[in-house]
Design a protein around this motif. Sequence first.
Motif, short mmCIF file in Angstrom:
data_model
loop_
_atom_site.label_atom_id
_atom_site.label_comp_id
_atom_site.label_asym_id
_atom_site.label_seq_id
_atom_site.Cartn_x
_atom_site.Cartn_y
_atom_site.Cartn_z
N VAL A 84 32.68 38.23 45.44
CA VAL A 84 33.39 39.66 46.10
C VAL A 84 34.84 39.79 46.59
O VAL A 84 34.77 40.95 46.11
CB VAL A 84 32.45 39.83 46.85
N HIS A 85 35.09 38.37 46.19
CA HIS A 85 36.77 38.70 47.02
C HIS A 85 37.51 38.31 45.19
O HIS A 85 39.01 38.31 45.35
CB HIS A 85 36.69 37.96 47.72
N ALA A 86 36.87 38.38 44.31
CA ALA A 86 37.38 38.21 43.15
C ALA A 86 38.52 38.94 42.75
O ALA A 86 39.46 38.63 42.24
CB ALA A 86 36.29 37.72 41.68
N ASP A 87 38.47 40.38 42.98
CA ASP A 87 39.13 41.30 42.45
C ASP A 87 40.02 41.25 43.18
O ASP A 87 41.72 41.55 43.04
CB ASP A 87 38.53 42.45 42.47
N ALA A 88 40.12 41.13 44.24
CA ALA A 88 41.15 40.95 45.21
C ALA A 88 42.28 40.06 45.54
O ALA A 88 43.88 39.58 45.16
CB ALA A 88 40.89 41.37 46.87
N LEU A 89 41.48 38.83 44.93
CA LEU A 89 42.28 37.44 44.35
C LEU A 89 43.11 37.21 43.07
O LEU A 89 43.75 37.03 43.19
CB LEU A 89 41.41 36.70 44.47
N TYR A 90 42.74 38.63 42.41
CA TYR A 90 43.34 38.56 40.88
C TYR A 90 44.24 39.25 41.26
O TYR A 90 45.25 39.03 40.51
CB TYR A 90 42.34 39.63 39.91
#
Length: 184
Positions: free
Chosen positions: A20-26
């Motif tokens: 769920v954190h992939a977009d924020a990490l990206y």
Amino acid sequence: MPFELWPRARAPVGAKETLVHADALYNLARYLTRDPNDAEDLVQETYERALRAWGQLERDTNVKAWLFRILRNAFISRYRQETRRPALELYDTTEQAPEGAADDGSASTPGGAEPEQMRRLVSSDIEAALRTLSEDARTAILLDLEGFTESEVALIVGCAVGTVKSRLNRARAALRLKLADYGT
């Protein structure tokens, strides 16, 4: 994001919830690397490192902050490796448009621009202003925008809370100056 993190291996219990954190990490990786492909690679590396260290994760750890710290450390490692390698000079063989010429025939002043063009102008100005900040200041601002508290940012970047407060204060002041034309 177009890559699959656990194609053949079974992910540890609870690890898939980190996606769920992939977009924020990206988003952070994109600002750090300034390249979409490098950003995807950095996020992939972050998840690989997280998967390897999953067993060492303590029970009440803020997983989002933990992932952001891994991403930051992976970025720093890559940066250090790249500075040790000799850089190849790339030459731009395209011709530059004459100064002041509009390339799409649209108005050259923000007042005459359409709303979508105006959004792109503002967005590019914000990105340019962010790029003028130091890596530490830019990272602090972007983590703050992601909703992290100052103590979480301090944990991610590995410094004292007072240092984070100072970086945020200086970065915000610099951005206010650079983006003053957009103020009220």
